[in-house]
Design an enzyme around this catalytic site. Sequence first.
Site, PDB file in Angstrom:
ATOM      1  N   CYS A  28      37.763  33.478  36.968  1.00 40.52           N
ATOM      2  CA  CYS A  28      38.270  32.380  37.984  1.00 40.52           C
ATOM      3  C   CYS A  28      37.729  32.137  39.355  1.00 40.52           C
ATOM      4  O   CYS A  28      36.410  31.711  39.209  1.00 40.52           O
ATOM      5  CB  CYS A  28      39.959  33.143  38.246  1.00 40.52           C
ATOM      6  SG  CYS A  28      40.840  31.847  38.766  1.00 40.52           S
TER       7      CYS A  28
ATOM      8  N   GLU B  78      42.945  36.564  30.007  1.00 38.07           N
ATOM      9  CA  GLU B  78      43.253  38.061  29.661  1.00 38.07           C
ATOM     10  C   GLU B  78      44.733  38.219  29.954  1.00 38.07           C
ATOM     11  O   GLU B  78      45.502  39.085  30.039  1.00 38.07           O
ATOM     12  CB  GLU B  78      42.360  38.725  30.643  1.00 38.07           C
ATOM     13  CG  GLU B  78      42.800  38.337  32.292  1.00 38.07           C
ATOM     14  CD  GLU B  78      42.451  37.447  32.963  1.00 38.07           C
ATOM     15  OE1 GLU B  78      42.549  37.167  34.009  1.00 38.07           O
ATOM     16  OE2 GLU B  78      41.930  36.550  32.171  1.00 38.07           O
TER      17      GLU B  78
ATOM     18  N   HIS C 266      42.193  32.085  32.667  1.00 38.55           N
ATOM     19  CA  HIS C 266      42.729  33.507  32.429  1.00 38.55           C
ATOM     20  C   HIS C 266      43.282  33.904  31.055  1.00 38.55           C
ATOM     21  O   HIS C 266      44.348  34.087  30.671  1.00 38.55           O
ATOM     22  CB  HIS C 266      43.829  33.748  33.311  1.00 38.55           C
ATOM     23  CG  HIS C 266      43.491  33.662  34.676  1.00 38.55           C
ATOM     24  ND1 HIS C 266      42.888  34.735  35.466  1.00 38.55           N
ATOM     25  CD2 HIS C 266      43.267  32.718  35.741  1.00 38.55           C
ATOM     26  CE1 HIS C 266      42.583  34.594  36.789  1.00 38.55           C
ATOM     27  NE2 HIS C 266      43.259  33.262  37.131  1.00 38.55           N
TER      28      HIS C 266
END
Length: 306
Positions: A142, A237, A235
């Site tokens: 990011c 994750e 993202h």
Amino acid sequence: MPIKIPDTLPARQTLEREGVIVMRETDAVRQDIRPLRIGLLNLMPNKIDTETQLARLFGATPLQIELTLLRISNHVSRNTPADHMASFYRPWDDVRTERFDGFVITGAPVERLPFEHVTYWDELRRVFDWTQTHVHRCFNICWAAQASLHHFYGVPKHELPHKASGVFQHRCLAPASPYMRGFSDLFTVPVSRWTELRRADVERHAGLEILAESNETGLCLIDDARHRSLQMFNHLEYDTTTLSDEYHRDSAKDPATPLPQYYFPNDNANQPPPNRWRGNAHLLFGNWINEIYQTAPFELAEIAAA
């Protein structure tokens, strides 16, 4: 193989409940192998959530991983207990002479600020330069991905008219890349950001390969082979409920906050969202770990020359 983390790290109990094999220090030293040494420079406010999300992905790979948690040296976290930081995090200044097979830098809630206005920008620039001599491969997430490309290439970021939030369909543009091995032509990725990098700005720099993008939210993943860095603007994750938590936090301050797109069933924020990206997250991080394993020198001291 399991992941090796401190016995008392809160992530341990979470991962063990999920079936991730977590190794004790005493067991790790008995194995006659060298674990891959991964550093995590965690810039997120809620460090415990982020370290758990990433440890989950590292722990699912078939190799033994030794995870080192790091923080900006002169920055005090206001959202994570001080005793947690003191117990589990090392300042980056303390590891400047050490070497890592892999190094991950997370996003940070500063993306709407000019890079130069971020209080730890100078130190982060030193970290980026240090990775070129002390780290075999990097993975920036990011804002850190935007920061890396700005530092090394001067690529500008652009503020969006509204926050990009939701789970968006992306296209795999480089199926032959080792990082995209096994990905479907179309796959979903959580997005949560106020800024973007634009294709035209990236394409001015030879050697930056765009691996994935979305028709709606733009660039997603770039391979910066020159700096041995993978740049992820979104993202994978994230936990299942991370976007929900962000939405409810923001809507409590501003009731006009839009819902994350393509996320809640029937756009009903009271319904639990499904996770449609978990397999993609494991695939990408597994590919990155495998690429490190295939190319890193056995002796850590040789990383600078690799």
